[in-house]
Design an enzyme around this catalytic site. Structure first.
Site, mmCIF file in Angstrom:
data_model
loop_
_atom_site.group_PDB
_atom_site.id
_atom_site.type_symbol
_atom_site.label_atom_id
_atom_site.label_comp_id
_atom_site.label_asym_id
_atom_site.label_seq_id
_atom_site.Cartn_x
_atom_site.Cartn_y
_atom_site.Cartn_z
ATOM 1 N N ASN A 39 0.854 -1.179 0.000
ATOM 2 C CA ASN A 39 0.000 0.000 0.000
ATOM 3 C C ASN A 39 0.895 1.235 0.000
ATOM 4 O OD1 ASN A 39 -1.589 2.231 1.101
ATOM 5 N ND2 ASN A 39 -3.188 0.692 1.382
ATOM 6 N N HIS A 50 -3.319 0.352 -3.399
ATOM 7 C CA HIS A 50 -3.387 -0.634 -2.318
ATOM 8 C C HIS A 50 -2.321 -1.693 -2.602
ATOM 9 C CE1 HIS A 50 -7.743 0.084 -0.712
ATOM 10 N NE2 HIS A 50 -6.999 1.172 -0.674
ATOM 11 N N GLU A 52 -2.522 -4.863 -3.305
ATOM 12 C CA GLU A 52 -2.823 -5.738 -4.434
ATOM 13 C C GLU A 52 -2.659 -5.010 -5.766
ATOM 14 O OE1 GLU A 52 -5.583 -6.944 -0.981
ATOM 15 O OE2 GLU A 52 -4.737 -5.102 -1.791
ATOM 16 N N SER A 77 -7.506 -9.126 3.845
ATOM 17 C CA SER A 77 -8.666 -9.417 3.012
ATOM 18 C C SER A 77 -8.872 -8.297 1.983
ATOM 19 C CB SER A 77 -9.893 -9.554 3.925
ATOM 20 O OG SER A 77 -11.026 -9.938 3.208
ATOM 21 N N CYS A 79 -10.202 -5.454 -0.407
ATOM 22 C CA CYS A 79 -11.339 -4.529 -0.449
ATOM 23 C C CYS A 79 -12.079 -4.690 -1.780
ATOM 24 C CB CYS A 79 -10.841 -3.098 -0.277
ATOM 25 S SG CYS A 79 -9.965 -2.461 -1.739
ATOM 26 N N CYS A 82 -9.797 -3.846 -4.894
ATOM 27 C CA CYS A 82 -8.816 -4.887 -5.210
ATOM 28 C C CYS A 82 -9.494 -6.175 -5.657
ATOM 29 C CB CYS A 82 -7.913 -5.112 -4.001
ATOM 30 S SG CYS A 82 -6.917 -3.643 -3.628
ATOM 31 N N ASP A 142 -8.051 5.003 4.319
ATOM 32 C CA ASP A 142 -7.682 3.942 3.390
ATOM 33 C C ASP A 142 -8.866 3.086 2.979
ATOM 34 O OD1 ASP A 142 -5.208 2.799 2.076
ATOM 35 O OD2 ASP A 142 -6.047 0.997 2.979
#
Length: 145
Positions: A39, A50, A52, A77, A79, A82, A142
């Site tokens: 991130n 982010h 990912e 996990s 979002c 992503c 975020d």
């Protein structure tokens, strides 16, 4: 621990050391890391970097078939944003470090055929719990709260 989850954790720690949110990710194809990221919203003044999406960016352009044969490792996990990228590129498997501090769109991913494995890794949990306690305003920014 799996070497790829460890690489994602290393990315998360790098992000934290840079003053950002400690979430890391790696995209793996046939045992090779194609892209790694963390991130970097704070560091780059970005709305979308982010862990990912940063890993996907660093993987560069890939043939569609390569994404469909890859695994995305992420410390947290994913979002909605992503998860959308995961679905867009047809990534069939996601290994999640933890979902206790934040539950992303795992059910959406599963409903679309993505295999989601959650490890509940204590390093990932500890990184996020500490960060959220120390910087709740940055965390809320975020996740769009």
């Amino acid at each position: 621990m799996d070497e790829f989850m460890q690489a994602a954790i290393d990315e998360a720690r790098l992000g934290l050391a840079e003053g950002g949110v400690p979430i890391g990710s790696v995209l793996v194809h046939n045992g090779t890391i194609l892209g790694r990221g963390h991130n970097r919203r704070v560091q780059k003044g970005s709305a979308i970097l982010h862990g990912e999406t940063d890993a996907l960016e660093h993987a560069g352009r890939q043939p569609a078939a390569r994404y469909r044969e890859s695994v995305l490792y992420t410390t947290l996990s994913p979002c909605a944003m992503c998860s959308g990228a995961i679905l867009l590129y047809g990534i069939p498997r996601v290994v999640v470090g933890e979902n206790r501090t934040f539950m992303g769109e795992e059910e959406l991913l599963r409903s679309r055929g993505v295999q989601v494995e959650v490890l509940q890794n204590e390093q990932c949990i500890s990184l996020m719990r500490t960060f959220i306690a120390e910087k709740p305003e940055l965390w809320n920014e975020d996740i769009g709260v």
